[in-house]
Design an enzyme around this catalytic site. Structure first.
Site, PDB file in Angstrom:
ATOM      1  CG  HIS A 131       1.733  17.722 -23.097  1.00 57.94           C
ATOM      2  ND1 HIS A 131       2.555  18.605 -23.146  1.00 57.94           N
ATOM      3  CD2 HIS A 131       2.425  16.601 -22.586  1.00 57.94           C
ATOM      4  CE1 HIS A 131       3.674  18.416 -22.492  1.00 57.94           C
ATOM      5  NE2 HIS A 131       3.766  17.194 -22.142  1.00 57.94           N
TER       6      HIS A 131
ATOM      7  CG  HIS B  90      -1.345  13.566 -25.845  1.00 57.79           C
ATOM      8  ND1 HIS B  90      -1.943  14.054 -24.435  1.00 57.79           N
ATOM      9  CD2 HIS B  90      -0.016  13.196 -25.439  1.00 57.79           C
ATOM     10  CE1 HIS B  90      -1.240  13.630 -23.624  1.00 57.79           C
ATOM     11  NE2 HIS B  90       0.004  13.268 -23.962  1.00 57.79           N
TER      12      HIS B  90
ATOM     13  CE  LYS C 122      -0.133  14.706 -13.875  1.00 53.55           C
ATOM     14  NZ  LYS C 122      -0.697  15.322 -14.954  1.00 53.55           N
TER      15      LYS C 122
ATOM     16  CG  HIS D 200       5.908  12.699 -24.800  1.00 56.12           C
ATOM     17  ND1 HIS D 200       4.455  12.920 -24.802  1.00 56.12           N
ATOM     18  CD2 HIS D 200       6.311  13.757 -23.665  1.00 56.12           C
ATOM     19  CE1 HIS D 200       3.804  13.731 -23.718  1.00 56.12           C
ATOM     20  NE2 HIS D 200       4.990  14.245 -23.112  1.00 56.12           N
TER      21      HIS D 200
ATOM     22  CD  GLU E 226       7.596  17.896 -21.872  1.00 57.20           C
ATOM     23  OE1 GLU E 226       7.045  18.742 -21.418  1.00 57.20           O
ATOM     24  OE2 GLU E 226       6.931  16.800 -22.504  1.00 57.20           O
TER      25      GLU E 226
ATOM     26  CG  ASN F 181      -1.442  18.734 -19.607  1.00 57.76           C
ATOM     27  OD1 ASN F 181      -0.471  17.789 -19.267  1.00 57.76           O
ATOM     28  ND2 ASN F 181      -2.745  18.632 -18.862  1.00 57.76           N
TER      29      ASN F 181
ATOM     30  NE  ARG G  39       1.083  17.512 -11.838  1.00 56.99           N
ATOM     31  CZ  ARG G  39       1.617  16.739 -11.161  1.00 56.99           C
ATOM     32  NH1 ARG G  39       1.590  16.697 -10.006  1.00 56.99           N
ATOM     33  NH2 ARG G  39       2.715  16.064 -11.597  1.00 56.99           N
TER      34      ARG G  39
ATOM     35  CD  GLU H 219      -3.391  17.682 -14.793  1.00 60.01           C
ATOM     36  OE1 GLU H 219      -2.459  16.862 -14.390  1.00 60.01           O
ATOM     37  OE2 GLU H 219      -4.013  17.755 -15.774  1.00 60.01           O
TER      38      GLU H 219
ATOM     39  NE  ARG I 147      -3.845  -2.097   1.775  1.00 58.53           N
ATOM     40  CZ  ARG I 147      -4.072  -3.256   2.444  1.00 58.53           C
ATOM     41  NH1 ARG I 147      -2.771  -3.379   3.630  1.00 58.53           N
ATOM     42  NH2 ARG I 147      -4.710  -4.111   2.432  1.00 58.53           N
TER      43      ARG I 147
ATOM     44  CE  LYS J 211       5.826  17.689 -13.345  1.00 60.56           C
ATOM     45  NZ  LYS J 211       5.813  16.681 -13.984  1.00 60.56           N
TER      46      LYS J 211
END
Ligand code: NAD
Ligand code: GLY
Length: 376
Positions: free
Chosen positions: A260, A264, A153, A277, A195, A257, A253, A249, A131, A239
């Site tokens: 992005h 994507h 993340k 990416h 980035e 993106n 946050r 988020e 956990r 960041k």
């Protein structure tokens, strides 16, 4: 008085209420990883499962293990296969199997030594073992150094989409050794720069200027050791600031993106792996810059500066030949749709962006047509 040894590297703190941690940046900091853990309050004798892949463990696995063992940790190395296609629940199960074999306890740690793929999976394995046990991120790609390793993340892909399975699980420490970039393929380095440029546009105009002034930003040698450390520090700070303000988020946050949404679309329609990416994000930033100019919210002059910098880093600036209908359909399926509305992060100046959900399909079509007619 604490007698904890400390090491003279750059240090950024991620000041989260519950899980604050540091990002340590410095040449050869990998050699000091054991000491860095002691510095961060991890007690000697703890079991550590280091997870890496051949590309990274080859040059850096022994350095990492030696440093950990020399500081009295009990460390083992698990090698997993490299590649985005390995970012699956099955690979996480392999990490869990290794944790079981080595009897990892609540007080044990996992350490991710690698790029974003290793980092995301090791973070997720740590989040779910017993956990949740601690994880240390030691990123070895530029993208993972400036983005994936910071912010908690973690996760894996599902056949239905990227990163659909995951958890927020903050690391207890991030250690960035820019020397590990010496072996990184140059294309991967450039993908990471996308980035960095993103951080310049969303909040750090000085970072953008630093890259603009750099004559050859397209490879690590061109950037140079000193500037590279500064770029890593500013990017990590950018960041950290956003993550500290909005850890899960809920709102802000989402500015991370930037680029992005269109990025994507490219990754999805061109096939993952065809474009890296970061390459797709770079193109996405050019595209969303055009959208902002067309709406009158960004100046053509600044949009051209962004495009010039992206071109100088040898990242793509020409929109791929994609059916506009397919682009629209893919945009609708994007994770960034909220309440049925498309959300875009649009620049308003270099160093400032806004989140908009009022972009119409007509505007997107007009933007894509403009991109397709402006090939260089
Ligand atoms: P990656 O982890 O696949 O690494 C790219 C390639 O470089 C791999 O083949 C790897 O083995 C190799 N490599 C890594 N370091 C090396 C080194 N120092 N020398 C030689 N080879 C090296 O790719 P990436 O770009 O680091 O990460 C992409 C992943 O990160 C994606 O899965 C993406 O979803 C994820 N990501 C996560 C976050 C987050 O916030 N968690 C943010 C951005 C991206
Ligand atoms: N890479 C985007 C985020 O961390 O939120």
């Amino acid at each position: 008085m604490s007698a904890a040894p400390s090491i003279p590297h750059r240090r950024i703190s991620v000041p989260l209420e519950r899980d604050a941690y540091d990002v340590v940046i410095g040449s050869d900091s990998l050699n000091d990883i054991g000491l860095a853990l002691i510095d961060a309050g991890v007690r000697r004798g703890r079991k550590i499962l280091v997870v890496s892949n051949e590309d990274v463990a080859g040059p850096y696995g022994d350095i990492c293990l030696k440093s950990l063992l020399s500081q009295g940790f009990s460390a083992d190395l698990l090698i997993i296969d490299a590649g985005e296609d390995q970012k699956t629940p099955a690979t996480v199960a392999r990490i869990h199997d290794a944790a079981f074999k080595r009897r990892l306890e609540r007080s044990s740690l996992m350490l991710a030594l690698g790029g974003g793929v290793v980092g995301d999976m090791t973070g997720f394995a740590a989040a779910t073992w017993l956990r949740g046990i601690s994880v240390v991120q030691v990123p070895t790609t530029l993208l993972a150094m400036v983005d994936a390793s910071i912010g908690g993340k973690t996760g894996v892909n599902h056949p239905g989409g990227k990163n659909l399975i995951g958890a927020f699980h903050q690391p207890c420490l991030v250690v960035i050794d820019p020397n590990t970039l010496r072996t990184l393929p140059v294309r991967e380095f450039r993908a990471g720069l996308a980035e960095v440029i993103k951080y310049g546009i969303i909040g750090d105009p000085d970072l953008f200027h630093l890259l603009e002034k750099c004559v050859q930003p397209e490879h690590a040698e061109g950037v140079g050791a000193e500037l590279l450390e500064l770029v890593l520090e500013r990017s990590a700070a950018a960041k950290a600031k956003v993550v500290a303000a909005d850890e899960k988020e809920g709102g802000l946050r989402a500015i991370l993106n930037y680029g992005h949404t269109f990025g994507h679309v490219i990754e999805t329609l061109c096939g993952y792996g065809t474009w890296l990416h970061g390459e797709a994000v770079a193109m996405g930033m050019v595209a969303v810059g055009e959208l902002a100019v067309q709406r009158g919210s960004w100046s053509r002059d600044e949009a051209e500066r962004q495009k010039r910098l992206i071109a100088k880093t040898k990242l793509p600036i020409n929109w791929p030949a994609l059916e506009i209908e397919n682009v629209l359909r893919t945009l609708q399926g994007d994770k960034k749709v909220r309440d049925g509305k498309l959300r875009f992060v649009l620049p308003t100046s270099i160093g400032q962006v806004e989140i908009r959900d009022d972009i119409t399909s007509e505007e997107i079509v007009q933007c894509l047509q403009a991109l397709q007619s402006s090939y260089l």
